[in-house]
Design a protein around this motif. Sequence first.
Motif, mmCIF file in Angstrom:
data_model
loop_
_atom_site.group_PDB
_atom_site.id
_atom_site.type_symbol
_atom_site.label_atom_id
_atom_site.label_comp_id
_atom_site.label_asym_id
_atom_site.label_seq_id
_atom_site.Cartn_x
_atom_site.Cartn_y
_atom_site.Cartn_z
ATOM 1 N N GLY A 65 0.817 -1.210 0.000
ATOM 2 C CA GLY A 65 0.000 0.000 0.000
ATOM 3 C C GLY A 65 0.850 1.258 0.000
ATOM 4 O O GLY A 65 0.513 2.251 -0.667
ATOM 5 N N LEU A 66 1.954 1.221 0.736
ATOM 6 C CA LEU A 66 2.856 2.374 0.772
ATOM 7 C C LEU A 66 3.470 2.621 -0.601
ATOM 8 O O LEU A 66 3.520 3.763 -1.074
ATOM 9 C CB LEU A 66 3.956 2.140 1.804
ATOM 10 C CG LEU A 66 5.015 3.247 1.933
ATOM 11 C CD1 LEU A 66 4.365 4.569 2.323
ATOM 12 C CD2 LEU A 66 6.088 2.847 2.933
ATOM 13 N N LEU A 67 3.908 1.561 -1.258
ATOM 14 C CA LEU A 67 4.484 1.702 -2.595
ATOM 15 C C LEU A 67 3.437 2.221 -3.591
ATOM 16 O O LEU A 67 3.733 3.066 -4.433
ATOM 17 C CB LEU A 67 5.035 0.367 -3.077
ATOM 18 C CG LEU A 67 6.281 -0.153 -2.325
ATOM 19 C CD1 LEU A 67 6.644 -1.546 -2.803
ATOM 20 C CD2 LEU A 67 7.454 0.802 -2.516
ATOM 21 N N ALA A 68 2.209 1.696 -3.479
ATOM 22 C CA ALA A 68 1.144 2.140 -4.383
ATOM 23 C C ALA A 68 0.799 3.602 -4.156
ATOM 24 O O ALA A 68 0.496 4.341 -5.104
ATOM 25 C CB ALA A 68 -0.101 1.268 -4.194
ATOM 26 N N ALA A 69 0.851 4.045 -2.901
ATOM 27 C CA ALA A 69 0.538 5.442 -2.590
ATOM 28 C C ALA A 69 1.559 6.396 -3.197
ATOM 29 O O ALA A 69 1.234 7.541 -3.526
ATOM 30 C CB ALA A 69 0.482 5.631 -1.077
ATOM 31 N N LEU A 70 2.779 5.922 -3.353
ATOM 32 C CA LEU A 70 3.825 6.773 -3.933
ATOM 33 C C LEU A 70 3.588 7.025 -5.418
ATOM 34 O O LEU A 70 3.936 8.090 -5.933
ATOM 35 C CB LEU A 70 5.202 6.120 -3.723
ATOM 36 C CG LEU A 70 5.651 5.969 -2.264
ATOM 37 C CD1 LEU A 70 6.969 5.203 -2.198
ATOM 38 C CD2 LEU A 70 5.793 7.335 -1.608
ATOM 39 N N ASP A 71 3.003 6.033 -6.099
ATOM 40 C CA ASP A 71 2.729 6.194 -7.535
ATOM 41 C C ASP A 71 1.587 5.252 -7.902
ATOM 42 O O ASP A 71 1.818 4.139 -8.374
ATOM 43 C CB ASP A 71 3.976 5.884 -8.364
ATOM 44 C CG ASP A 71 3.810 6.245 -9.840
ATOM 45 O OD1 ASP A 71 2.667 6.519 -10.261
ATOM 46 O OD2 ASP A 71 4.815 6.240 -10.574
ATOM 47 N N PHE A 72 0.343 5.698 -7.671
ATOM 48 C CA PHE A 72 -0.800 4.812 -7.892
ATOM 49 C C PHE A 72 -0.971 4.474 -9.370
ATOM 50 O O PHE A 72 -1.377 3.361 -9.718
ATOM 51 C CB PHE A 72 -2.085 5.436 -7.362
ATOM 52 C CG PHE A 72 -3.273 4.512 -7.487
ATOM 53 C CD1 PHE A 72 -3.438 3.451 -6.614
ATOM 54 C CD2 PHE A 72 -4.202 4.690 -8.508
ATOM 55 C CE1 PHE A 72 -4.511 2.575 -6.745
ATOM 56 C CE2 PHE A 72 -5.288 3.827 -8.638
ATOM 57 C CZ PHE A 72 -5.438 2.770 -7.757
ATOM 58 N N ASP A 73 -0.662 5.418 -10.258
ATOM 59 C CA ASP A 73 -0.805 5.150 -11.691
ATOM 60 C C ASP A 73 0.056 3.954 -12.105
ATOM 61 O O ASP A 73 -0.400 3.065 -12.831
ATOM 62 C CB ASP A 73 -0.412 6.380 -12.511
ATOM 63 C CG ASP A 73 -1.410 7.514 -12.359
ATOM 64 O OD1 ASP A 73 -2.545 7.236 -11.932
ATOM 65 O OD2 ASP A 73 -1.062 8.661 -12.668
ATOM 66 N N ARG A 74 1.293 3.951 -11.649
ATOM 67 C CA ARG A 74 2.186 2.833 -11.978
ATOM 68 C C ARG A 74 1.704 1.541 -11.312
ATOM 69 O O ARG A 74 1.726 0.476 -11.927
ATOM 70 C CB ARG A 74 3.613 3.154 -11.540
ATOM 71 C CG ARG A 74 4.596 2.026 -11.835
ATOM 72 C CD ARG A 74 6.030 2.440 -11.585
ATOM 73 N NE ARG A 74 6.953 1.337 -11.768
ATOM 74 C CZ ARG A 74 7.336 0.856 -12.941
ATOM 75 N NH1 ARG A 74 6.871 1.425 -14.057
ATOM 76 N NH2 ARG A 74 8.174 -0.143 -13.031
ATOM 77 N N ALA A 75 1.262 1.654 -10.057
ATOM 78 C CA ALA A 75 0.760 0.482 -9.350
ATOM 79 C C ALA A 75 -0.457 -0.098 -10.075
ATOM 80 O O ALA A 75 -0.618 -1.334 -10.146
ATOM 81 C CB ALA A 75 0.396 0.847 -7.915
ATOM 82 N N PHE A 76 -1.295 0.763 -10.618
ATOM 83 C CA PHE A 76 -2.482 0.327 -11.352
ATOM 84 C C PHE A 76 -2.085 -0.486 -12.579
ATOM 85 O O PHE A 76 -2.673 -1.536 -12.870
ATOM 86 C CB PHE A 76 -3.286 1.566 -11.766
ATOM 87 C CG PHE A 76 -4.628 1.265 -12.356
ATOM 88 C CD1 PHE A 76 -5.693 0.917 -11.548
ATOM 89 C CD2 PHE A 76 -4.840 1.369 -13.726
ATOM 90 C CE1 PHE A 76 -6.946 0.654 -12.087
ATOM 91 C CE2 PHE A 76 -6.086 1.109 -14.274
ATOM 92 C CZ PHE A 76 -7.140 0.754 -13.453
#
Length: 215
Positions: free
Chosen positions: A139-150
Amino acid sequence: MSLLCALLAALTVLTGAIAVPILCRPFYYAHVDGYHLTDYGLTREEIHTAYNEMMDYCTGRREDFSAGVLPFSPSGASHFEDVRGLFLLDLRLFFLCLPLLALLLGVCRWKKLVLHRFRGRGPGFWAAAGLGGTFAAAGLLAALDFDRAFVVFHHLFFPGKENWIFDYRTDPIILLLPQDFFRNCAVLILGLLLAWCAVLIAADFRMGRTEQKDS
């Protein structure tokens, strides 16, 4: 049995947290006005119908894909077929693991069996610590760059496919599913998952203190 209990607890928490935004349709309805989805020319009722028919298909309540008054392409429908497979897998796992976990704990209580405590901690603690730690980091990694996580999420769960990249002109349903909605779903899932993990950890510490007093 202790290892099995930990596995079932982790799967129950994970699949249960994911099931909430899948099954709780008012969560989506709350986004209709907040994200001005009626600006795309549909009434609130038409948006609800489009979402409901799409989700009925994805959760196995109907066999043919439909999106209300909205047209859709074969590519778009094929993506929702892939989503249907993942949703049904999650729901089936949840409704399998939950009663199995309850049955296992019931048998332990009936037989007066004490589950093994690894390093002084019970299976619920280790299930919560492993699951919560993993998803807190994700979740922390996704919060840093949600577009990339998506994008990474779709490459992981739909490998080799590009049917998740929608053209709103042929699949206007994507206009009613803004990326912010998926972000909010992820936040809800993570929040529920961490909350249940905290409950399991707190319950384990309480059980540990009780056992110390009894001894």
